[in-house]
Motif scaffolding. Sequence first.
Motif, mmCIF file in Angstrom:
data_model
loop_
_atom_site.group_PDB
_atom_site.id
_atom_site.type_symbol
_atom_site.label_atom_id
_atom_site.label_comp_id
_atom_site.label_asym_id
_atom_site.label_seq_id
_atom_site.Cartn_x
_atom_site.Cartn_y
_atom_site.Cartn_z
ATOM 1 N N ASP A 133 40.057 48.233 27.266
ATOM 2 C CA ASP A 133 39.278 47.381 26.822
ATOM 3 C C ASP A 133 37.536 47.472 27.261
ATOM 4 O O ASP A 133 37.731 47.384 28.505
ATOM 5 C CB ASP A 133 39.257 45.987 27.095
ATOM 6 N N ASP A 134 36.791 48.637 26.642
ATOM 7 C CA ASP A 134 35.068 48.673 27.453
ATOM 8 C C ASP A 134 34.133 47.319 27.724
ATOM 9 O O ASP A 134 33.638 47.278 28.069
ATOM 10 C CB ASP A 134 34.893 49.831 26.161
ATOM 11 N N LYS A 135 34.784 46.324 27.189
ATOM 12 C CA LYS A 135 34.609 45.416 27.612
ATOM 13 C C LYS A 135 34.455 44.931 28.949
ATOM 14 O O LYS A 135 33.906 44.335 29.956
ATOM 15 C CB LYS A 135 34.277 44.028 27.305
ATOM 16 N N ILE A 136 35.459 45.828 30.087
ATOM 17 C CA ILE A 136 36.243 45.622 31.181
ATOM 18 C C ILE A 136 34.889 46.491 31.672
ATOM 19 O O ILE A 136 35.201 47.370 31.823
ATOM 20 C CB ILE A 136 37.504 45.670 31.357
ATOM 21 N N THR A 137 34.629 45.442 32.992
ATOM 22 C CA THR A 137 33.490 45.991 33.926
ATOM 23 C C THR A 137 33.800 46.247 35.397
ATOM 24 O O THR A 137 33.108 46.756 35.843
ATOM 25 C CB THR A 137 31.794 45.769 33.722
ATOM 26 N N GLY A 138 34.684 45.338 35.622
ATOM 27 C CA GLY A 138 34.922 44.917 36.962
ATOM 28 C C GLY A 138 36.608 44.809 37.112
ATOM 29 O O GLY A 138 36.812 43.677 36.075
ATOM 30 N N LEU A 139 37.061 44.574 38.653
ATOM 31 C CA LEU A 139 38.800 43.693 38.729
ATOM 32 C C LEU A 139 38.728 43.425 39.418
ATOM 33 O O LEU A 139 38.779 44.593 40.775
ATOM 34 C CB LEU A 139 39.781 45.153 38.130
ATOM 35 N N ASN A 140 39.705 42.552 39.816
ATOM 36 C CA ASN A 140 39.511 42.025 40.618
ATOM 37 C C ASN A 140 40.708 41.967 41.664
ATOM 38 O O ASN A 140 41.814 41.544 40.431
ATOM 39 C CB ASN A 140 39.396 39.887 41.657
ATOM 40 N N ILE A 141 42.156 42.254 42.808
ATOM 41 C CA ILE A 141 42.765 42.348 43.278
ATOM 42 C C ILE A 141 43.598 41.331 43.981
ATOM 43 O O ILE A 141 42.619 41.183 44.938
ATOM 44 C CB ILE A 141 43.285 43.595 43.450
ATOM 45 N N ASP A 195 32.477 36.050 31.821
ATOM 46 C CA ASP A 195 33.406 35.438 32.454
ATOM 47 C C ASP A 195 32.521 34.452 32.805
ATOM 48 O O ASP A 195 33.856 33.481 32.948
ATOM 49 C CB ASP A 195 34.670 36.635 32.445
ATOM 50 N N ASN A 196 32.146 34.288 33.469
ATOM 51 C CA ASN A 196 31.639 33.180 34.083
ATOM 52 C C ASN A 196 32.431 32.497 34.643
ATOM 53 O O ASN A 196 32.594 31.625 35.301
ATOM 54 C CB ASN A 196 31.279 32.117 33.115
ATOM 55 N N LEU A 197 33.262 33.595 35.491
ATOM 56 C CA LEU A 197 33.877 32.905 36.657
ATOM 57 C C LEU A 197 33.776 33.368 37.887
ATOM 58 O O LEU A 197 33.313 34.129 38.437
ATOM 59 C CB LEU A 197 35.819 34.250 36.709
ATOM 60 N N ASN A 198 34.044 32.091 38.897
ATOM 61 C CA ASN A 198 33.308 31.730 39.939
ATOM 62 C C ASN A 198 33.616 31.957 41.378
ATOM 63 O O ASN A 198 32.726 32.994 42.301
ATOM 64 C CB ASN A 198 32.577 30.926 40.185
ATOM 65 N N SER A 199 35.483 32.035 40.787
ATOM 66 C CA SER A 199 36.254 32.465 42.390
ATOM 67 C C SER A 199 37.722 32.771 41.616
ATOM 68 O O SER A 199 38.012 32.016 41.311
ATOM 69 C CB SER A 199 36.545 31.515 42.686
ATOM 70 N N VAL A 200 38.262 33.933 42.377
ATOM 71 C CA VAL A 200 39.697 34.226 42.040
ATOM 72 C C VAL A 200 39.631 33.645 43.281
ATOM 73 O O VAL A 200 41.543 34.924 43.025
ATOM 74 C CB VAL A 200 39.732 35.487 41.281
ATOM 75 N N LEU A 201 39.849 33.108 44.542
ATOM 76 C CA LEU A 201 40.355 33.306 45.155
ATOM 77 C C LEU A 201 42.086 32.751 45.241
ATOM 78 O O LEU A 201 42.531 32.719 46.063
ATOM 79 C CB LEU A 201 39.451 32.788 46.944
#
Length: 140
Positions: A74-82, A108-114
């Motif tokens: 998906d070309d809208k994906i600009t990053g990725l958290n693992i 994506d307005n995501l503040n934290s994926v912790l």
Amino acid sequence: MDIFDKIIAGEIPSYKVYEDEDVLAFLDISQVTPGHTLVVPKKNVDNIFDYDEDTAKKVLLKLPVIARAIKASDDKITGLNIQSNNGPSAGQTVIHSHWHLIPRYDDDNLNSVLAPTIDNSAHFSSEQYQAIADSIASQF
Ligand code: 5GP
């Protein structure tokens, strides 16, 4: 048998994006962001403290491969958290090691994926899950 053993055995359905002898990757039902994928060892490894060297190599070397496929899907994906939660005190709810690959979008307005406790499953139909899984799987 934990729930991921059942998914690996095919006793519980999942939206698979990648599979080999040692590793299964499938969409996390919660879809913190679209494309959120879990990478799990087929061997029953509880958490990071439990990996032997061979299993660590087989699983961890797949992370960049699967990450690239997700990004390419998906070309809208600009990053990725693992992220991997290890032990209940760290937020691990399924005691079978797993790696969250959470694609990031500029808006994506995501503040934290912790602690990925967000559950977006109500917003996804089975057709939408399948379309995302197919789009990632086609990148290998
Ligand atoms: P943890 O909290 O242990 O780091 O992550 C467990 C993850 O497993 C959660 O993000 C949750 O949404 C996901 N999960 C739990 N049960 C199922 C299931 O039956 N199918 C799928 N695809 N994901 C699941």
